[in-house]
Design a protein around this motif. Structure first.
Motif, PDB file in Angstrom:
ATOM      1  N   LYS A 155       0.808  -1.217   0.000  1.00 12.55           N
ATOM      2  CA  LYS A 155       0.000   0.000   0.000  1.00 12.55           C
ATOM      3  C   LYS A 155       0.845   1.274   0.000  1.00 12.55           C
ATOM      4  CE  LYS A 155      -3.640  -2.320   2.671  1.00 12.55           C
ATOM      5  NZ  LYS A 155      -4.371  -2.322   3.973  1.00 12.55           N
ATOM      6  N   ILE A 156       2.019   1.227   0.587  1.00 15.05           N
ATOM      7  CA  ILE A 156       2.862   2.423   0.715  1.00 15.05           C
ATOM      8  C   ILE A 156       3.560   2.702  -0.603  1.00 15.05           C
ATOM      9  CG2 ILE A 156       4.851   3.438   1.880  1.00 15.05           C
ATOM     10  CD1 ILE A 156       4.187   1.598   4.274  1.00 15.05           C
ATOM     11  N   THR A 157       3.425   3.913  -1.113  1.00 18.83           N
ATOM     12  CA  THR A 157       4.065   4.273  -2.380  1.00 18.83           C
ATOM     13  C   THR A 157       5.414   4.942  -2.145  1.00 18.83           C
ATOM     14  OG1 THR A 157       3.078   6.474  -2.489  1.00 18.83           O
ATOM     15  CG2 THR A 157       1.793   4.632  -3.413  1.00 18.83           C
ATOM     16  N   LEU A 158       6.212   4.985  -3.195  1.00 15.47           N
ATOM     17  CA  LEU A 158       7.492   5.684  -3.121  1.00 15.47           C
ATOM     18  C   LEU A 158       7.269   7.162  -2.832  1.00 15.47           C
ATOM     19  CD1 LEU A 158       9.496   4.080  -6.084  1.00 15.47           C
ATOM     20  CD2 LEU A 158       9.106   3.205  -3.769  1.00 15.47           C
ATOM     21  N   ARG A 159       6.207   7.717  -3.379  1.00 18.13           N
ATOM     22  CA  ARG A 159       5.871   9.117  -3.115  1.00 18.13           C
ATOM     23  C   ARG A 159       5.616   9.338  -1.624  1.00 18.13           C
ATOM     24  NH1 ARG A 159       3.746  12.796  -6.679  1.00 18.13           N
ATOM     25  NH2 ARG A 159       3.111  11.124  -8.108  1.00 18.13           N
ATOM     26  N   GLN A 160       4.890   8.438  -1.000  1.00 21.98           N
ATOM     27  CA  GLN A 160       4.594   8.572   0.421  1.00 21.98           C
ATOM     28  C   GLN A 160       5.850   8.400   1.277  1.00 21.98           C
ATOM     29  OE1 GLN A 160       1.541   5.591   0.395  1.00 21.98           O
ATOM     30  NE2 GLN A 160      -0.124   7.100   0.270  1.00 21.98           N
ATOM     31  N   LEU A 161       6.750   7.554   0.843  1.00 23.39           N
ATOM     32  CA  LEU A 161       8.025   7.412   1.559  1.00 23.39           C
ATOM     33  C   LEU A 161       8.824   8.709   1.489  1.00 23.39           C
ATOM     34  CD1 LEU A 161       9.042   3.831   0.353  1.00 23.39           C
ATOM     35  CD2 LEU A 161       8.408   4.449   2.692  1.00 23.39           C
ATOM     36  N   ALA A 162       8.954   9.246   0.285  1.00 24.95           N
ATOM     37  CA  ALA A 162       9.740  10.469   0.109  1.00 24.95           C
ATOM     38  C   ALA A 162       9.086  11.662   0.792  1.00 24.95           C
ATOM     39  CB  ALA A 162       9.933  10.764  -1.377  1.00 24.95           C
ATOM     40  N   GLY A 163       7.750  11.632   0.918  1.00 27.46           N
ATOM     41  CA  GLY A 163       7.012  12.740   1.518  1.00 27.46           C
ATOM     42  C   GLY A 163       6.743  12.578   2.999  1.00 27.46           C
ATOM     43  N   MET A 164       7.312  11.552   3.626  1.00 25.14           N
ATOM     44  CA  MET A 164       7.172  11.323   5.073  1.00 25.14           C
ATOM     45  C   MET A 164       5.714  11.075   5.470  1.00 25.14           C
ATOM     46  SD  MET A 164      10.228  11.366   6.147  1.00 25.14           S
ATOM     47  CE  MET A 164      11.855  11.927   5.599  1.00 25.14           C
ATOM     48  N   ARG A 165       5.027  10.265   4.679  1.00 27.73           N
ATOM     49  CA  ARG A 165       3.629   9.966   4.971  1.00 27.73           C
ATOM     50  C   ARG A 165       3.351   8.467   4.803  1.00 27.73           C
ATOM     51  NH1 ARG A 165       4.162  15.107   2.961  1.00 27.73           N
ATOM     52  NH2 ARG A 165       2.964  16.710   4.065  1.00 27.73           N
ATOM     53  N   SER A 166       4.338   7.659   5.186  1.00 27.68           N
ATOM     54  CA  SER A 166       4.208   6.216   4.990  1.00 27.68           C
ATOM     55  C   SER A 166       3.479   5.520   6.130  1.00 27.68           C
ATOM     56  CB  SER A 166       5.594   5.580   4.846  1.00 27.68           C
ATOM     57  OG  SER A 166       6.297   5.605   6.091  1.00 27.68           O
ATOM     58  N   GLY A 167       3.609   6.022   7.339  1.00 26.98           N
ATOM     59  CA  GLY A 167       3.050   5.341   8.504  1.00 26.98           C
ATOM     60  C   GLY A 167       3.990   4.342   9.142  1.00 26.98           C
ATOM     61  N   LEU A 168       5.175   4.142   8.565  1.00 28.74           N
ATOM     62  CA  LEU A 168       6.159   3.228   9.155  1.00 28.74           C
ATOM     63  C   LEU A 168       6.782   3.843  10.404  1.00 28.74           C
ATOM     64  CD1 LEU A 168       7.946   2.003   5.906  1.00 28.74           C
ATOM     65  CD2 LEU A 168       6.313   0.705   7.314  1.00 28.74           C
ATOM     66  N   PHE A 169       7.224   2.993  11.300  1.00 23.10           N
ATOM     67  CA  PHE A 169       7.885   3.445  12.522  1.00 23.10           C
ATOM     68  C   PHE A 169       9.311   3.886  12.195  1.00 23.10           C
ATOM     69  CE2 PHE A 169      10.347   2.878  16.418  1.00 23.10           C
ATOM     70  CZ  PHE A 169       9.525   3.471  17.372  1.00 23.10           C
TER      71      PHE A 169
END
Length: 415
Positions: A155-169
Protein backbone atom coordinates in the motif's frame (compact mmCIF):
# COMPACT_ATOMS: atom_id res chain seq x y z
CA UNK A 1 15.08 12.12 27.00
CA UNK A 2 15.40 13.59 23.54
CA UNK A 3 12.39 13.39 21.28
CA UNK A 4 12.56 10.68 18.65
CA UNK A 5 11.13 12.23 15.56
CA UNK A 6 12.27 14.71 12.94
CA UNK A 7 15.41 15.83 11.60
CA UNK A 8 13.53 17.58 8.86
CA UNK A 9 15.82 17.12 10.75
CA UNK A 10 15.28 18.40 10.42
CA UNK A 11 15.98 15.69 9.30
CA UNK A 12 11.97 18.61 7.31
CA UNK A 13 14.44 20.70 8.21
CA UNK A 14 11.45 19.36 8.51
CA UNK A 15 14.98 17.86 8.68
CA UNK A 16 18.10 15.32 10.97
CA UNK A 17 20.63 11.88 13.95
CA UNK A 18 19.50 12.30 11.31
CA UNK A 19 17.00 14.25 12.20
CA UNK A 20 16.09 17.21 11.48
CA UNK A 21 12.28 18.45 11.32
CA UNK A 22 10.82 19.17 14.60
CA UNK A 23 7.96 20.08 16.89
CA UNK A 24 8.04 16.56 17.75
CA UNK A 25 4.65 15.89 19.21
CA UNK A 26 3.03 17.67 16.32
CA UNK A 27 4.98 15.59 13.88
CA UNK A 28 2.72 12.67 14.49
CA UNK A 29 -0.44 14.72 14.18
CA UNK A 30 -2.72 14.84 11.19
CA UNK A 31 -1.81 17.01 8.26
CA UNK A 32 -4.26 19.84 7.80
CA UNK A 33 -6.78 19.68 5.03
CA UNK A 34 -5.37 22.58 3.05
CA UNK A 35 -4.67 21.53 -0.55
CA UNK A 36 -1.09 20.81 -1.56
CA UNK A 37 0.73 23.71 -3.13
CA UNK A 38 3.75 23.69 -5.38
CA UNK A 39 6.77 25.73 -4.38
CA UNK A 40 7.90 28.19 -7.02
CA UNK A 41 11.47 27.11 -7.60
CA UNK A 42 11.26 24.81 -10.61
CA UNK A 43 12.95 27.50 -12.69
CA UNK A 44 15.20 30.38 -11.64
CA UNK A 45 13.24 33.62 -11.23
CA UNK A 46 13.74 36.33 -13.78
CA UNK A 47 16.28 39.04 -12.93
CA UNK A 48 13.44 41.46 -12.24
CA UNK A 49 12.47 39.42 -9.19
CA UNK A 50 16.01 39.43 -7.84
CA UNK A 51 16.23 40.73 -4.31
CA UNK A 52 12.51 40.34 -3.58
CA UNK A 53 12.25 39.58 0.11
CA UNK A 54 15.92 40.06 1.07
CA UNK A 55 17.50 43.23 2.38
CA UNK A 56 20.78 44.60 1.11
CA UNK A 57 23.73 43.25 3.06
CA UNK A 58 25.13 46.63 4.03
CA UNK A 59 27.83 47.01 6.69
CA UNK A 60 25.11 47.75 9.22
CA UNK A 61 23.17 44.60 8.31
CA UNK A 62 26.35 42.51 8.42
CA UNK A 63 26.98 43.85 11.90
CA UNK A 64 23.45 42.86 12.92
CA UNK A 65 24.08 39.34 11.62
CA UNK A 66 27.39 39.17 13.50
CA UNK A 67 25.65 40.17 16.70
CA UNK A 68 22.74 37.75 16.19
CA UNK A 69 25.07 34.81 15.54
CA UNK A 70 27.22 35.64 18.56
CA UNK A 71 24.12 36.01 20.73
CA UNK A 72 22.85 32.55 19.75
CA UNK A 73 26.31 31.05 20.28
CA UNK A 74 26.49 32.47 23.78
CA UNK A 75 22.94 31.48 24.73
CA UNK A 76 23.20 27.93 23.41
CA UNK A 77 26.91 27.34 24.17
CA UNK A 78 27.77 26.63 20.53
CA UNK A 79 31.50 25.91 20.07
CA UNK A 80 31.70 26.88 16.39
CA UNK A 81 29.52 27.93 13.47
CA UNK A 82 29.94 29.03 9.86
CA UNK A 83 27.31 31.13 8.09
CA UNK A 84 27.01 31.85 4.37
CA UNK A 85 24.46 34.20 2.78
CA UNK A 86 24.51 34.83 -0.98
CA UNK A 87 22.29 36.99 -3.17
CA UNK A 88 22.64 38.01 -6.82
CA UNK A 89 22.30 41.73 -6.18
CA UNK A 90 22.25 42.43 -2.46
CA UNK A 91 25.73 41.23 -1.56
CA UNK A 92 27.05 38.18 0.27
CA UNK A 93 28.23 37.27 3.74
CA UNK A 94 30.56 34.42 4.71
CA UNK A 95 31.95 34.19 8.20
CA UNK A 96 33.01 31.65 10.83
CA UNK A 97 32.82 32.07 14.58
CA UNK A 98 34.24 30.14 17.51
CA UNK A 99 36.32 26.97 17.49
CA UNK A 100 36.38 23.74 15.51
CA UNK A 101 38.21 21.92 18.30
CA UNK A 102 37.61 22.79 21.94
CA UNK A 103 40.77 20.98 23.07
CA UNK A 104 43.21 22.80 20.81
CA UNK A 105 41.32 26.04 20.23
CA UNK A 106 41.62 25.58 16.45
CA UNK A 107 39.39 28.17 14.83
CA UNK A 108 36.25 27.38 12.87
CA UNK A 109 36.58 28.31 9.19
CA UNK A 110 34.50 28.08 6.00
CA UNK A 111 36.77 25.44 4.43
CA UNK A 112 36.08 22.69 6.98
CA UNK A 113 34.29 19.47 6.11
CA UNK A 114 31.15 18.91 8.22
CA UNK A 115 28.69 16.06 8.63
CA UNK A 116 25.32 17.18 7.24
CA UNK A 117 22.88 14.61 8.62
CA UNK A 118 19.43 14.67 7.08
CA UNK A 119 20.47 16.92 4.24
CA UNK A 120 21.50 13.54 2.83
CA UNK A 121 17.81 12.97 2.16
CA UNK A 122 17.86 15.61 -0.58
CA UNK A 123 20.57 13.67 -2.40
CA UNK A 124 18.88 10.28 -2.02
CA UNK A 125 15.54 11.62 -3.24
CA UNK A 126 17.30 13.33 -6.14
CA UNK A 127 18.71 9.95 -7.15
CA UNK A 128 15.22 8.44 -6.94
CA UNK A 129 13.72 11.21 -9.06
CA UNK A 130 16.37 10.69 -11.72
CA UNK A 131 15.23 7.06 -11.94
CA UNK A 132 11.67 8.35 -12.29
CA UNK A 133 12.82 10.49 -15.22
CA UNK A 134 14.46 7.42 -16.74
CA UNK A 135 11.23 5.42 -16.45
CA UNK A 136 12.82 2.86 -14.14
CA UNK A 137 10.52 3.57 -11.19
CA UNK A 138 7.22 5.36 -10.64
CA UNK A 139 6.42 7.59 -7.70
CA UNK A 140 3.11 5.82 -7.25
CA UNK A 141 4.65 2.34 -7.33
CA UNK A 142 4.34 0.56 -4.00
CA UNK A 143 7.51 -0.24 -2.09
CA UNK A 144 6.42 -3.89 -2.08
CA UNK A 145 7.18 -3.98 -5.80
CA UNK A 146 10.86 -3.59 -4.97
CA UNK A 147 11.43 -4.65 -1.35
CA UNK A 148 9.89 -7.68 0.38
CA UNK A 149 8.78 -7.73 3.99
CA UNK A 150 7.81 -4.08 4.41
CA UNK A 151 4.74 -3.66 6.66
CA UNK A 152 1.93 -2.34 4.45
CA UNK A 153 4.37 -2.69 1.57
CA UNK A 154 1.54 -3.36 -0.87
CA UNK A 155 0.00 0.00 0.00
CA UNK A 156 2.86 2.42 0.71
CA UNK A 157 4.06 4.27 -2.38
CA UNK A 158 7.49 5.68 -3.12
CA UNK A 159 5.87 9.12 -3.12
CA UNK A 160 4.59 8.57 0.42
CA UNK A 161 8.03 7.41 1.56
CA UNK A 162 9.74 10.47 0.11
CA UNK A 163 7.01 12.74 1.52
CA UNK A 164 7.17 11.32 5.07
CA UNK A 165 3.63 9.97 4.97
CA UNK A 166 4.21 6.22 4.99
CA UNK A 167 3.05 5.34 8.50
CA UNK A 168 6.16 3.23 9.16
CA UNK A 169 7.89 3.45 12.52
CA UNK A 170 11.09 5.50 12.63
CA UNK A 171 13.93 3.09 13.42
CA UNK A 172 16.00 5.84 15.06
CA UNK A 173 13.20 6.23 17.65
CA UNK A 174 13.60 2.60 18.75
CA UNK A 175 15.13 2.24 22.21
CA UNK A 176 17.16 -0.85 21.30
CA UNK A 177 18.64 0.99 18.34
CA UNK A 178 19.59 3.96 20.50
CA UNK A 179 21.29 1.67 23.02
CA UNK A 180 23.18 -0.14 20.27
CA UNK A 181 24.35 3.12 18.71
CA UNK A 182 25.45 4.82 21.91
CA UNK A 183 27.08 1.74 23.42
CA UNK A 184 29.43 1.49 20.44
CA UNK A 185 29.23 4.60 18.23
CA UNK A 186 31.89 3.25 15.85
CA UNK A 187 29.97 0.09 14.99
CA UNK A 188 28.67 -0.21 11.42
CA UNK A 189 25.01 -0.81 10.63
CA UNK A 190 23.58 -2.35 7.46
CA UNK A 191 20.36 -1.05 5.90
CA UNK A 192 18.71 -4.37 6.73
CA UNK A 193 19.62 -4.02 10.41
CA UNK A 194 18.15 -0.54 10.47
CA UNK A 195 14.91 -1.73 8.88
CA UNK A 196 14.64 -4.52 11.44
CA UNK A 197 14.47 -1.96 14.25
CA UNK A 198 11.53 -0.34 12.47
CA UNK A 199 9.65 -3.39 11.29
CA UNK A 200 9.31 -4.92 14.76
CA UNK A 201 6.88 -2.07 15.51
CA UNK A 202 3.32 -1.93 14.16
CA UNK A 203 2.56 0.66 11.52
CA UNK A 204 1.45 3.96 13.02
CA UNK A 205 -1.31 4.91 10.58
CA UNK A 206 -2.58 4.11 7.08
CA UNK A 207 -0.30 5.37 4.29
CA UNK A 208 -0.96 8.97 3.33
CA UNK A 209 -3.06 9.80 6.38
CA UNK A 210 -0.53 11.90 8.28
CA UNK A 211 2.89 13.50 8.14
CA UNK A 212 5.48 11.74 10.32
CA UNK A 213 9.19 12.34 9.83
CA UNK A 214 10.77 8.94 9.53
CA UNK A 215 14.31 7.90 8.63
CA UNK A 216 13.07 4.39 7.76
CA UNK A 217 11.50 5.83 4.60
CA UNK A 218 14.86 6.91 3.22
CA UNK A 219 16.57 3.60 3.94
CA UNK A 220 13.94 1.95 1.76
CA UNK A 221 14.36 4.52 -1.01
CA UNK A 222 18.13 4.05 -0.92
CA UNK A 223 17.62 0.33 -1.48
CA UNK A 224 15.29 1.06 -4.41
CA UNK A 225 17.95 3.29 -5.98
CA UNK A 226 20.53 0.52 -5.61
CA UNK A 227 18.25 -2.16 -7.02
CA UNK A 228 17.06 -0.18 -10.03
CA UNK A 229 20.36 1.52 -10.89
CA UNK A 230 22.61 -1.48 -10.36
CA UNK A 231 25.04 0.66 -8.32
CA UNK A 232 25.79 1.09 -4.66
CA UNK A 233 24.01 4.19 -3.42
CA UNK A 234 27.23 6.07 -2.69
CA UNK A 235 28.53 5.34 -6.19
CA UNK A 236 25.27 6.34 -7.86
CA UNK A 237 25.11 9.63 -5.99
CA UNK A 238 28.76 10.35 -6.83
CA UNK A 239 28.34 9.62 -10.54
CA UNK A 240 24.89 11.07 -11.17
CA UNK A 241 24.44 13.81 -8.58
CA UNK A 242 27.71 15.10 -7.14
CA UNK A 243 29.84 15.00 -10.29
CA UNK A 244 27.25 16.70 -12.57
CA UNK A 245 26.71 19.43 -9.97
CA UNK A 246 30.44 19.95 -9.51
CA UNK A 247 30.29 19.15 -5.79
CA UNK A 248 33.93 18.17 -5.40
CA UNK A 249 33.93 18.48 -1.62
CA UNK A 250 30.84 16.41 -0.86
CA UNK A 251 30.90 12.68 -0.22
CA UNK A 252 28.83 9.73 0.89
CA UNK A 253 31.10 7.84 3.31
CA UNK A 254 30.96 4.06 3.55
CA UNK A 255 32.48 4.04 7.05
CA UNK A 256 33.68 6.64 9.53
CA UNK A 257 36.07 8.30 7.08
CA UNK A 258 36.10 12.07 7.44
CA UNK A 259 38.29 14.19 5.12
CA UNK A 260 40.56 16.80 6.62
CA UNK A 261 40.36 19.53 7.56
CA UNK A 262 37.15 18.92 9.48
CA UNK A 263 35.55 20.17 12.65
CA UNK A 264 35.15 18.05 15.73
CA UNK A 265 31.53 17.50 16.79
CA UNK A 266 30.02 17.70 20.27
CA UNK A 267 26.95 15.78 21.41
CA UNK A 268 25.14 14.66 24.53
CA UNK A 269 23.40 11.83 22.68
CA UNK A 270 25.65 9.36 24.44
CA UNK A 271 25.28 6.32 26.67
CA UNK A 272 25.85 8.38 29.81
CA UNK A 273 24.47 11.72 28.66
CA UNK A 274 27.91 13.30 29.03
CA UNK A 275 29.17 15.45 26.15
CA UNK A 276 31.51 13.58 23.82
CA UNK A 277 33.36 14.27 20.57
CA UNK A 278 31.58 12.37 17.78
CA UNK A 279 33.87 13.17 14.84
CA UNK A 280 35.00 9.55 14.43
CA UNK A 281 31.59 7.93 14.96
CA UNK A 282 30.40 5.72 12.11
CA UNK A 283 27.42 7.40 10.35
CA UNK A 284 26.33 4.20 8.57
CA UNK A 285 23.36 4.09 10.91
CA UNK A 286 22.06 7.08 8.96
CA UNK A 287 23.01 5.79 5.49
CA UNK A 288 20.55 7.15 2.87
CA UNK A 289 18.86 9.27 5.53
CA UNK A 290 21.86 11.05 7.01
CA UNK A 291 25.43 9.86 6.40
CA UNK A 292 26.84 12.49 4.05
CA UNK A 293 29.63 15.06 4.47
CA UNK A 294 30.06 18.41 2.73
CA UNK A 295 31.50 21.92 2.91
CA UNK A 296 30.05 25.40 2.79
CA UNK A 297 30.97 26.15 -0.83
CA UNK A 298 29.37 22.94 -2.11
CA UNK A 299 26.21 23.45 -0.11
CA UNK A 300 25.87 26.92 -1.59
CA UNK A 301 25.70 25.29 -5.03
CA UNK A 302 23.46 22.47 -3.87
CA UNK A 303 20.88 24.80 -2.29
CA UNK A 304 19.92 26.25 -5.66
CA UNK A 305 20.36 22.99 -7.56
CA UNK A 306 18.01 20.97 -5.38
CA UNK A 307 15.44 23.78 -5.15
CA UNK A 308 15.29 24.38 -8.91
CA UNK A 309 16.38 21.10 -10.51
CA UNK A 310 18.87 23.13 -12.57
CA UNK A 311 22.61 22.36 -12.63
CA UNK A 312 25.19 25.15 -12.33
CA UNK A 313 25.88 24.90 -16.07
CA UNK A 314 22.19 25.38 -16.90
CA UNK A 315 21.47 21.72 -17.61
CA UNK A 316 18.86 19.72 -15.75
CA UNK A 317 19.46 17.62 -12.68
CA UNK A 318 15.77 16.67 -12.68
CA UNK A 319 13.22 17.23 -15.45
CA UNK A 320 10.88 20.21 -14.98
CA UNK A 321 7.85 17.92 -14.66
CA UNK A 322 9.45 15.75 -12.00
CA UNK A 323 10.84 18.76 -10.17
CA UNK A 324 7.31 20.16 -9.99
CA UNK A 325 6.25 16.92 -8.30
CA UNK A 326 9.08 17.28 -5.83
CA UNK A 327 8.00 20.78 -4.90
CA UNK A 328 4.39 19.96 -4.10
CA UNK A 329 4.67 20.62 -0.38
CA UNK A 330 1.51 19.65 1.53
CA UNK A 331 1.26 21.28 4.95
CA UNK A 332 2.62 19.62 8.06
CA UNK A 333 1.40 20.07 11.63
CA UNK A 334 4.00 22.84 11.95
CA UNK A 335 2.51 26.21 10.92
CA UNK A 336 4.14 27.67 7.84
CA UNK A 337 6.00 24.46 6.98
CA UNK A 338 5.23 22.15 4.08
CA UNK A 339 7.12 19.00 3.10
CA UNK A 340 7.41 17.69 -0.43
CA UNK A 341 9.58 14.87 -1.77
CA UNK A 342 12.61 15.01 0.50
CA UNK A 343 12.45 18.79 0.73
CA UNK A 344 10.63 21.40 2.77
CA UNK A 345 9.19 24.86 2.27
CA UNK A 346 9.34 26.96 5.43
CA UNK A 347 7.96 30.46 4.98
CA UNK A 348 9.19 30.43 1.37
CA UNK A 349 12.66 29.03 2.10
CA UNK A 350 13.14 25.72 0.27
CA UNK A 351 15.66 23.10 1.32
CA UNK A 352 16.48 20.87 4.26
CA UNK A 353 18.20 20.82 7.58
CA UNK A 354 20.32 18.13 9.10
CA UNK A 355 21.26 16.92 12.53
CA UNK A 356 23.15 13.96 13.82
CA UNK A 357 25.21 13.57 16.97
CA UNK A 358 27.75 16.39 17.06
CA UNK A 359 26.68 18.32 13.97
CA UNK A 360 23.82 20.35 12.55
CA UNK A 361 23.30 22.07 9.22
CA UNK A 362 20.79 24.16 7.33
CA UNK A 363 20.81 24.67 3.55
CA UNK A 364 17.95 26.71 2.13
CA UNK A 365 17.07 28.77 -0.96
CA UNK A 366 14.59 31.63 -1.34
CA UNK A 367 13.39 31.61 -4.97
CA UNK A 368 11.85 35.10 -4.91
CA UNK A 369 15.28 36.59 -4.20
CA UNK A 370 17.48 33.81 -5.59
CA UNK A 371 19.09 33.96 -2.15
CA UNK A 372 20.90 31.14 -0.36
CA UNK A 373 21.56 30.57 3.33
CA UNK A 374 23.85 27.85 4.68
CA UNK A 375 24.60 27.32 8.37
CA UNK A 376 27.04 24.67 9.65
CA UNK A 377 27.73 24.05 13.33
CA UNK A 378 29.57 21.53 15.44
CA UNK A 379 27.02 20.54 18.05
CA UNK A 380 23.49 19.15 18.17
CA UNK A 381 22.90 19.86 21.85
CA UNK A 382 19.51 21.47 22.31
CA UNK A 383 18.98 24.82 23.96
CA UNK A 384 15.71 24.92 25.92
CA UNK A 385 14.29 22.17 23.68
CA UNK A 386 15.20 24.08 20.53
CA UNK A 387 17.52 22.96 17.76
CA UNK A 388 20.61 25.15 17.44
CA UNK A 389 20.37 25.22 13.64
CA UNK A 390 16.85 26.62 13.83
CA UNK A 391 17.94 29.23 16.38
CA UNK A 392 20.50 30.46 13.86
CA UNK A 393 18.11 30.22 10.93
CA UNK A 394 15.45 32.21 12.78
CA UNK A 395 17.87 34.87 14.03
CA UNK A 396 19.55 35.38 10.66
CA UNK A 397 16.41 35.41 8.49
CA UNK A 398 14.69 37.80 10.89
CA UNK A 399 17.36 40.27 9.80
CA UNK A 400 17.95 39.45 6.12
CA UNK A 401 14.46 38.28 5.04
CA UNK A 402 11.99 39.63 7.62
CA UNK A 403 9.01 38.58 5.51
CA UNK A 404 10.36 35.03 5.31
CA UNK A 405 11.55 34.02 8.77
CA UNK A 406 12.83 30.47 8.99
CA UNK A 407 11.33 29.21 12.23
CA UNK A 408 11.19 25.44 11.83
CA UNK A 409 12.04 23.32 14.83
CA UNK A 410 14.18 20.25 14.35
CA UNK A 411 14.70 17.19 16.39
CA UNK A 412 17.61 15.16 17.63
CA UNK A 413 19.10 12.88 15.12
CA UNK A 414 19.57 9.65 16.87
CA UNK A 415 16.36 10.12 18.75
Amino acid sequence: MRHPYLRLRTGIVVATALGALVAAPAASGAVTAAPPTAATATEPPSPSSSGDGVVELTPAVRQQVDEAVQRVMKQASIPGVTVGIWTPDKGEYVKSFGVADKNTGRAMNPGLYMRIGSETKTFTVTALLQLVDQGKVGLDDTIGKYIDGVPNGDKITLRQLAGMRSGLFNYSADEDFFKALTSDPQRPFTPQQLLAYSFKHPVLFPPGEKFYYCNTNLILLGLVVEQMSGQHLDDYIQDHVLDPAGLDHTLFPTGNEFPTPHSQGYTDQTATGAVEDSADWDPSWGWAAGAMISRLDDLRVWARTVATGVLPDGGRMISPATQRQRLITPPTPIPGAGYGLGIFDVQGWIGHNGSLPGYESLTIYLPSARATLVVLLNTDINYKNQEPSTLFGDAITTIVSPQHVFNLPAEPAAR
